[in-house]
Design an enzyme around this catalytic site. Structure first.
Site, mmCIF file in Angstrom:
data_model
loop_
_atom_site.group_PDB
_atom_site.id
_atom_site.type_symbol
_atom_site.label_atom_id
_atom_site.label_comp_id
_atom_site.label_asym_id
_atom_site.label_seq_id
_atom_site.Cartn_x
_atom_site.Cartn_y
_atom_site.Cartn_z
ATOM 1 N N CYS A 52 0.829 -1.211 0.000
ATOM 2 C CA CYS A 52 0.000 0.000 0.000
ATOM 3 C C CYS A 52 0.869 1.269 0.000
ATOM 4 O O CYS A 52 1.908 1.322 0.644
ATOM 5 C CB CYS A 52 -0.941 0.084 1.188
ATOM 6 S SG CYS A 52 -2.064 -1.306 1.307
ATOM 7 N N ARG A 67 4.280 -0.185 -4.622
ATOM 8 C CA ARG A 67 4.008 -0.679 -3.269
ATOM 9 C C ARG A 67 2.767 -1.566 -3.187
ATOM 10 O O ARG A 67 2.499 -2.176 -2.152
ATOM 11 C CB ARG A 67 3.812 0.509 -2.311
ATOM 12 C CG ARG A 67 4.990 1.444 -2.240
ATOM 13 C CD ARG A 67 4.690 2.584 -1.298
ATOM 14 N NE ARG A 67 4.537 2.098 0.060
ATOM 15 C CZ ARG A 67 5.532 1.900 0.896
ATOM 16 N NH1 ARG A 67 6.762 2.150 0.526
ATOM 17 N NH2 ARG A 67 5.312 1.456 2.114
ATOM 18 N N TRP A 75 -2.388 -3.030 -1.654
ATOM 19 C CA TRP A 75 -2.009 -4.437 -1.735
ATOM 20 C C TRP A 75 -2.846 -5.102 -0.648
ATOM 21 O O TRP A 75 -2.626 -4.889 0.539
ATOM 22 C CB TRP A 75 -0.515 -4.616 -1.470
ATOM 23 C CG TRP A 75 -0.042 -6.016 -1.632
ATOM 24 C CD1 TRP A 75 0.379 -6.588 -2.796
ATOM 25 C CD2 TRP A 75 0.090 -7.026 -0.623
ATOM 26 N NE1 TRP A 75 0.744 -7.898 -2.571
ATOM 27 C CE2 TRP A 75 0.573 -8.189 -1.252
ATOM 28 C CE3 TRP A 75 -0.171 -7.057 0.740
ATOM 29 C CZ2 TRP A 75 0.810 -9.370 -0.560
ATOM 30 C CZ3 TRP A 75 0.067 -8.236 1.439
ATOM 31 C CH2 TRP A 75 0.555 -9.380 0.782
ATOM 32 N N ASN A 94 -1.813 2.521 5.406
ATOM 33 C CA ASN A 94 -0.882 1.454 5.032
ATOM 34 C C ASN A 94 -0.475 0.755 6.328
ATOM 35 O O ASN A 94 0.001 1.408 7.257
ATOM 36 C CB ASN A 94 0.354 2.059 4.342
ATOM 37 C CG ASN A 94 1.495 1.063 4.223
ATOM 38 O OD1 ASN A 94 1.259 -0.133 4.054
ATOM 39 N ND2 ASN A 94 2.714 1.547 4.317
ATOM 40 N N GLY A 95 -0.666 -0.564 6.386
ATOM 41 C CA GLY A 95 -0.315 -1.307 7.587
ATOM 42 C C GLY A 95 -1.412 -2.297 7.931
ATOM 43 O O GLY A 95 -2.258 -2.598 7.084
ATOM 44 N N GLU A 98 18.973 -17.097 -6.186
ATOM 45 C CA GLU A 98 18.504 -15.782 -6.611
ATOM 46 C C GLU A 98 18.015 -15.824 -8.073
ATOM 47 O O GLU A 98 16.999 -15.218 -8.412
ATOM 48 C CB GLU A 98 19.631 -14.745 -6.424
ATOM 49 C CG GLU A 98 19.360 -13.351 -6.918
ATOM 50 C CD GLU A 98 18.134 -12.669 -6.295
ATOM 51 O OE1 GLU A 98 17.554 -13.200 -5.353
ATOM 52 O OE2 GLU A 98 17.749 -11.614 -6.819
ATOM 53 N N LYS A 103 14.252 -14.744 -9.171
ATOM 54 C CA LYS A 103 13.973 -13.713 -10.172
ATOM 55 C C LYS A 103 13.012 -14.253 -11.223
ATOM 56 O O LYS A 103 12.046 -13.615 -11.589
ATOM 57 C CB LYS A 103 15.239 -13.247 -10.897
ATOM 58 C CG LYS A 103 16.150 -12.292 -10.215
ATOM 59 C CD LYS A 103 15.617 -10.930 -9.908
ATOM 60 C CE LYS A 103 14.838 -10.896 -8.635
ATOM 61 N NZ LYS A 103 15.487 -10.533 -7.436
ATOM 62 N N GLU A 112 9.316 -15.022 -9.799
ATOM 63 C CA GLU A 112 8.465 -13.906 -9.384
ATOM 64 C C GLU A 112 7.983 -13.054 -10.551
ATOM 65 O O GLU A 112 6.899 -12.487 -10.485
ATOM 66 C CB GLU A 112 9.129 -13.040 -8.319
ATOM 67 C CG GLU A 112 10.301 -12.234 -8.789
ATOM 68 C CD GLU A 112 10.926 -11.400 -7.680
ATOM 69 O OE1 GLU A 112 10.193 -10.881 -6.833
ATOM 70 O OE2 GLU A 112 12.159 -11.269 -7.678
ATOM 71 N N HIS A 122 20.734 -36.195 -4.510
ATOM 72 C CA HIS A 122 19.986 -36.488 -3.281
ATOM 73 C C HIS A 122 18.498 -36.207 -3.447
ATOM 74 O O HIS A 122 17.781 -36.046 -2.470
ATOM 75 C CB HIS A 122 20.567 -35.695 -2.114
ATOM 76 C CG HIS A 122 22.016 -36.002 -1.890
ATOM 77 N ND1 HIS A 122 22.457 -37.176 -1.326
ATOM 78 C CD2 HIS A 122 23.130 -35.306 -2.248
ATOM 79 C CE1 HIS A 122 23.776 -37.183 -1.300
ATOM 80 N NE2 HIS A 122 24.211 -36.065 -1.865
ATOM 81 N N LYS A 169 6.315 -4.143 -3.445
ATOM 82 C CA LYS A 169 7.749 -3.898 -3.294
ATOM 83 C C LYS A 169 8.230 -4.025 -1.857
ATOM 84 O O LYS A 169 9.229 -4.667 -1.592
ATOM 85 C CB LYS A 169 8.081 -2.511 -3.847
ATOM 86 C CG LYS A 169 9.546 -2.157 -3.815
ATOM 87 C CD LYS A 169 10.330 -2.960 -4.819
ATOM 88 C CE LYS A 169 11.809 -2.683 -4.762
ATOM 89 N NZ LYS A 169 12.569 -3.738 -5.453
HETATM 90 C C1 F6R Z 1 12.673 -10.236 -4.808
HETATM 91 C C2 F6R Z 1 12.464 -9.193 -3.827
HETATM 92 C C3 F6R Z 1 12.064 -9.601 -2.450
HETATM 93 C C4 F6R Z 1 12.773 -8.705 -1.418
HETATM 94 C C5 F6R Z 1 12.276 -9.029 -0.013
HETATM 95 C C6 F6R Z 1 12.985 -8.215 1.044
HETATM 96 O O1 F6R Z 1 13.084 -9.705 -6.024
HETATM 97 O O2 F6R Z 1 12.593 -8.047 -4.096
HETATM 98 O O3 F6R Z 1 12.311 -10.936 -2.211
HETATM 99 O O4 F6R Z 1 14.139 -8.925 -1.514
HETATM 100 O O5 F6R Z 1 10.903 -8.763 0.059
HETATM 101 O O6 F6R Z 1 12.791 -6.856 0.844
HETATM 102 P P1 F6R Z 1 13.743 -5.781 1.491
HETATM 103 O O7 F6R Z 1 15.082 -5.963 0.877
HETATM 104 O O8 F6R Z 1 13.123 -4.477 1.170
HETATM 105 O O9 F6R Z 1 13.773 -6.086 2.959
#
Ligand code: F6R
Length: 600
Positions: A2, A27, A75, A101-102, A473, A477, A480, A496, A595
């Site tokens: 949000c 967000r 969100w 937001n929260g 990672e 990527k 997601e 395994h 985000k």
């Molecule tokens: C993946 C991604 C998330 C963040 C995670 C932590 O691309 O962006 O997995 O890495 O939500 O977020 P921060 O770094 O803001 O604590």
């Protein structure tokens, strides 16, 4: 999770609020809404969908001209992303309007008691209790009513509140959710994050927890929950408005991928100065890294870096696990908290837990003034500029770079590294921006591989040693942003279990850069080939032999394996990006994600 924005000033509020919302859309983007006050009445529009849908609705049903309003991009946490649950939420008499937001954790109890007092609820959200609580406490002073209301709620909030009875002010408050108040020639603003106000002003106040601010045409005043006025200071935001724009790229993610060499250069100069100046504790027994998602993967690489350089045991924990398992942490522990946003609820909770146990907390963070930076004993900034694409890219490599510099400086202070290796390592680090730029220049080779494989139903990413986290990672990527099921594994673990997954329908990305365990990786590749897996290798330039083992290779410049995660990340990001674009996925705003994850 949000985004909220509010405006009061001489200009037309609606376009300012909508453009602010656009900058906060990263967000959350499942529904949106806006409320303005005109002629003593609140007028609102709400929609399920994105900001552009809201803009479309307002074009068809224009809002009246107004110099004050609040807006929200959501969100969903409580209640489906539909029109009724979209913010702003209103009191029964529709004279009070709230964006939030929260999460209000005790909302059910509050809702029950408000209903028993005669309040009528229309949504399934936790936020609506705030509108009714404020209505209940309203005795002619909106600020006082907001203070009384928030004294009753448990949970996290950043709030913007307006009242038709006081059509010349916005009241806002925060607890454990980010909120800034800003001022410029165009007027006064509230926002969840700086990009929302960059077009208009540079002077911002990072509101503290349990502070309430009142914005009117005379200025900004800040109060504590005892209704006492408190002092505050303006910070100057240095980033330019263009840093929150796409700059000619089709997506923020691609722009941010391409920014990596510049970010690293900046870090290696100004960031490095900060890291050198830090007084490294000599008596640390162990280091615990806490983080989530991509930042957690950076932390896993950090374990290899720090253990190898400084010979101190490092444990890496997902913040959400750390906080609930009574971790063994004390005064002798250095806790490194890694977070792009600095607002991730689990990481903040982990940090609080660590501090309670007496640990020193150092954070690696991108967002200046975020909650994490305020709660840490020391902060190393990643200096990556705003990261808007939901998938983290430049923040990840910046976190890695900080970990390399931190590891080297710690090792020097503990005398676990020779002067020669120390100097040689810095030399390699300083060469990385140019090598990253080389990789980006050769983007076509990655795009070709991506386009060829975008229809595969599942992917496996394999790496070893310091590139095992790179494999995790790479898989994150891809899944997601393209929604393709993808797993990352340590290549040595294949036999395994995961090898059972291999057949001609599975694409397997193997990180096979030059290293002392290169031959082991080649054996793993052979095992996959024998089972018809479709192999893609990330290999070091000059490795002619790799082509005899795999059908597709993406080459990166040759570098000491120890530093290779800083290079390997780039083709993995570009591969995920190309595949997602080929599948027509909304790269910057993948479904169900937001985000910054400011709720548990
Ligand atoms: C993946 C991604 C998330 C963040 C995670 C932590 O691309 O962006 O997995 O890495 O939500 O977020 P921060 O770094 O803001 O604590």
């Amino acid at each position: 999770m949000c985004g909220i924005v509010g405006y009061i000033g001489p200009k037309e509020a609606v376009p300012i609020l909508l453009s602010g919302l656009k900058r906060l859309e990263y967000r959350g983007y499942d529904s949106a809404g806006i409320a303005v006050i005109s002629c003593g009445k609140i007028h609102s529009r709400k929609i399920p969908g994105k900001i552009n849908d809201l803009i479309g609705v307002i074009a068809k049903e224009p809002l009246p001209k107004a110099g004050l309003g609040i807006a929200h991009t959501r969100w969903a946490t409580h209640g489906a992303p539909n029109k009724v649950n979209a913010h702003p939420h209103s009191s029964c008499d529709r004279k009070i309007s709230v964006v939030h937001n929260g999460i209000i954790e005790n909302y059910l109890k509050l809702k029950e008691s408000l209903i028993s007092e005669g309040h009528r609820f229309v949504s399934q959200t936790d936020t609506e209790v705030l509108a009714h609580l404020i209505e209940k406490f309203y005795k002619g002073d909106l600020k006082d009513a907001v203070i009384e209301a928030i004294k009753k709620v448990e949970g996290s909030f950043a709030l913007g509140v307006v009242s038709a009875d006081e059509p010349d002010k916005i009241v806002c408050a925060r607890q454990d959710s980010p909120l800034i108040v800003a001022e410029g020639r165009a007027g006064r603003f509230i926002a969840s994050d700086v990009p929302a106000i960059l077009e208009h002003c540079r002077r911002v106040v990072y509101l503290k927890d349990r502070e309430v601010a009142v914005l009117d045409n005379n200025g900004i005043r800040v109060f504590d929950l005892n209704k006492r006025e408190v002092r505050f200071k303006f910070d100057r935001v240095l980033m330019g408005a263009q840093s929150a724009q796409k700059g000619g790229f089709p997506h923020f993610m691609l722009k941010e991928i391409h920014e990596q060499p510049a970010v690293l250069k900046r870090l290696l100069s100004s960031g490095a100065r900060e890291i050198r100046r830090f007084s490294y504790p000599r008596k640390i027994k162990n280091i615990v890294i806490v983080a989530c998602g991509t930042a957690y993967h950076a932390g896993l690489v950090g374990k290899y870096i720090i253990e190898s350089l400084a010979r101190i045991p490092v444990a890496v924990d997902l913040s959400s696990e750390f906080r609930y398992r009574d971790p063994i942490v004390d005064k002798g522990t250095l806790v490194l908290a890694i977070s792009q946003s600095g607002e991730t609820a689990d990481t903040l909770a982990a940090v609080r837990e660590a501090k309670k146990k007496g640990a020193c907390v150092v954070s690696i963070c991108n967002v200046v003034g975020s909650s994490l930076t305020r709660e840490s004993d020391h902060v190393f900034y990643t200096l990556a500029g705003p990261e808007i694409g939901v998938a983290s890219t430049k923040a990840y490599t910046a976190q890695l770079a900080v970990l390399y510099m931190f590891g080297l400086e710690l090792a020097r202070s503990l005398k676990t590294i020779s002067q020669n290796s120390f100097k040689a390592s810095w030399k390699v680090l300083n060469s990385i921006p140019a090598l990253q730029a080389e990789i980006l220049k050769a983007h076509r080779s990655v795009e070709k591989v991506g386009r060829k494989h975008h229809k595969f139903g599942s992917f496996l990413f394999l790496g070893r040693n310091i590139n095992f986290p790179s494999a995790l990672e790479g898989a994150l990527k891809l899944k997601e942003i393209s929604y393709i099921p993808a797993e990352g594994y340590a290549a040595g673990e294949m036999k395994h279990g995961p090898i059972a997954l291999i057949d001609e329908y599975r694409a397997v990305v193997c990180i096979a850069v030059s290293s002392r365990i290169y031959d082991k990786m080649i054996s793993n590749i052979q095992e996959i080939k024998a089972r018809s897996g479709k192999l893609i290798a990330i290999a070091s330039a000059g490795d002619k032999a790799i082509r005899t083992h795999v059908s597709e290779t993406i080459f990166i410049p040759k570098i000491d394996e120890f530093f290779s995660p800083l290079l390997v990340a780039l083709p993995l990001q570009m591969l995920a990006y190309t595949i997602a674009v080929s599948r027509k996925c909304p790269v910057d705003q993948p479904r169900n994600l937001a985000k910054s994850v400011t709720v548990e």
